[in-house]
Design an enzyme around this catalytic site. Structure first.
Site, short mmCIF file in Angstrom:
data_model
loop_
_atom_site.label_atom_id
_atom_site.label_comp_id
_atom_site.label_asym_id
_atom_site.label_seq_id
_atom_site.Cartn_x
_atom_site.Cartn_y
_atom_site.Cartn_z
N ARG A 170 37.43 26.69 16.33
CA ARG A 170 37.16 26.23 17.62
C ARG A 170 37.11 27.45 18.83
O ARG A 170 37.92 28.25 18.25
CB ARG A 170 38.27 25.24 17.88
N GLU A 207 37.06 39.18 27.10
CA GLU A 207 35.82 38.73 27.54
C GLU A 207 34.76 39.63 27.52
O GLU A 207 33.73 39.45 27.35
CB GLU A 207 36.10 38.02 29.18
N ARG A 257 35.22 40.64 46.96
CA ARG A 257 34.53 41.89 46.38
C ARG A 257 33.60 41.98 47.57
O ARG A 257 32.41 41.27 47.51
CB ARG A 257 34.14 41.43 45.16
N ASP A 273 44.52 42.47 35.63
CA ASP A 273 44.13 43.08 34.26
C ASP A 273 45.02 44.58 33.90
O ASP A 273 44.67 44.86 32.70
CB ASP A 273 42.57 43.84 34.60
N GLY A 285 40.10 40.26 31.75
CA GLY A 285 40.18 41.43 31.41
C GLY A 285 39.06 42.38 32.04
O GLY A 285 39.04 43.76 31.78
N ARG A 325 54.13 40.05 52.16
CA ARG A 325 55.64 39.75 52.79
C ARG A 325 56.22 41.07 52.87
O ARG A 325 56.76 41.39 54.08
CB ARG A 325 56.30 38.95 52.13
N ARG A 329 44.45 33.41 36.62
CA ARG A 329 44.84 34.24 37.61
C ARG A 329 45.68 33.59 38.65
O ARG A 329 46.30 34.10 39.77
CB ARG A 329 43.48 34.38 38.36
O1 F6P Z 1 39.74 41.66 37.96
C1 F6P Z 1 40.25 40.31 37.52
C2 F6P Z 1 39.40 39.43 37.04
O2 F6P Z 1 40.12 38.24 36.80
C3 F6P Z 1 38.78 39.94 35.71
O3 F6P Z 1 39.64 39.78 34.53
C4 F6P Z 1 37.67 39.04 35.51
O4 F6P Z 1 36.78 39.64 34.61
C5 F6P Z 1 37.26 38.97 37.08
O5 F6P Z 1 38.29 38.94 37.79
C6 F6P Z 1 36.67 37.39 37.30
O6 F6P Z 1 36.07 37.49 38.69
P1 F6P Z 1 35.76 36.19 39.15
O7 F6P Z 1 36.87 35.61 39.73
O8 F6P Z 1 34.77 36.86 40.41
O9 F6P Z 1 34.72 35.80 38.44
#
Ligand code: F6P
Length: 326
Positions: free
Chosen positions: A249, A225, A75, A131, A174, A24, A258
């Site tokens: 757990r 992760e 990507r 991230d 991350g 925007r 996200r």
């Molecule tokens: O780069 C952002 C991110 O959310 C990372 O934290 C994560 O590893 C990755 O993208 C996950 O990507 P996708 O949605 O392609 O699985």
């Protein structure tokens, strides 16, 4: 200096809350300066597939508060290939596009910088990634919203953890960076954090959990992760060998991290960054990244984003430990 007239904007990599606010700001700045704005659909794919749409004032109305990206993102592997970059350039040339704004991460900036050098097309990068692991900026759009989503999720988990006196391994995103994990651990009062930048003493952590279980206490352990053990499930597998599975757990937060309406901070930086990107193109500047350092919006050479990212607040680790001694 040739005056810029047609600016294209795209979002690339993982989406992040605030990207729409940034689109925007770019489009509205173009409208203000009487420049033509184009939105590129699905990141660099849209350049290659000639999927660009003219954007005016109304096209970005009512999007500032929406998560995700209205342009779509991807990507794009093809953009690594010079032949596809040539096609991308031809598609830009057809429309006389003479400025490109890329909202994304360091990978997207790398491709953009190569493209800029090859075809002499001015490029400005805006950091957008939950991230927050891009060198040369303290902030990337989406981080604050993701952090808020995560700490609310951890709060919910803590309710049930404390009711059942359980230990939860909560996995956060991350990629190869522990920024989300480290900041989550501090701000959610977690007892421990696993992150890629830290070698784990698993035995010591097992003993810590053992103590918690025997004291009938609940605990939250944040696992990035990309941590060195291999994520929350792997940490669980290790610990269950010590007979701890009953009290343990695993909760993997996944893509809820996200999404969502951007926070105040994400809207603010997205707007400041977007406006600044257009201002730079108008000044005839190129190959830059907009960012924020020590609270101030800064403009740096885009190459700074390619340096390995170093977490500035690793000292939080000591704090997490200090506040979890009982
Ligand atoms: O780069 C952002 C991110 O959310 C990372 O934290 C994560 O590893 C990755 O993208 C996950 O990507 P996708 O949605 O392609 O699985």
């Amino acid at each position: 200096m040739v005056k810029v007239q047609n600016i294209a904007v795209l979002t690339s990599g993982g989406d992040s809350p605030g990207m729409n606010a940034c689109i925007r700001a770019v489009v509205r700045s173009c409208v203000y300066h009487k420049l033509n704005a184009f939105g590129v659909v699905d990141g660099f794919n849209g350049l290659i597939n000639d999927n660009l749409i003219p954007m005016g004032y109304d096209d970005v109305s009512n999007i500032l508060q929406r998560g995700g990206t209205i342009l779509g993102t991807a990507r794009c592997k093809e953009f690594h290939d010079p032949a596809f970059r040539k096609t991308a350039f031809e598609n830009l040339k057809k429309r006389n596009i003479d400025g490109l704004v890329i909202i994304g991460g360091d990978g997207s900036f790398k491709g953009a910088a190569i493209f800029s050098e090859e075809y002499n097309i001015p490029v400005i990068g805006i950091p957008g990634s939950i991230d927050n692991d891009i060198s040369g900026t303290d902030y990337s759009i989406g981080f604050d919203t993701a952090m808020n989503t995560i700490i609310h999720a951890v709060d919910n988990i803590r309710d049930t953890a404390s009711s059942h006196h359980r230990v939860f391994l909560v996995e956060v995103m991350g990629n190869n960076s522990g920024v989300l994990a480290l900041n989550t651990a501090v701000s959610s009062g977690a007892e421990e954090v696993f992150m890629p930048e830290k070698k784990e003493d698993l035995l010591e952590i097992k003993e810590k959990i053992d103590r918690a279980v025997h004291a009938n206490k609940s605990s939250i352990i944040i696992v990035s992760e990309g941590d060195q053990v291999g994520g929350a499930k792997e940490v669980f597998n290790y610990l269950q060998e010590f007979g701890l599975a009953d009290k343990l757990r695993v909760s993997i937060l996944g893509h809820i991290q996200r999404g969502g309406s951007p926070s105040y901070l994400d809207r603010l930086y997205a707007t400041l960054f977007g406006e600044q990107a257009v201002a730079c193109l108008i000044q005839g500047r190129s190959n830059l990244m907009i960012g924020v350092l020590d609270g101030q919006v800064v403009v740096s050479d885009i190459s700074v984003s390619q340096k390995p990212y170093e977490i500035k607040n690793m000292h939080y680790l000591k704090l997490i430990r200090k506040l979890s001694v009982y």
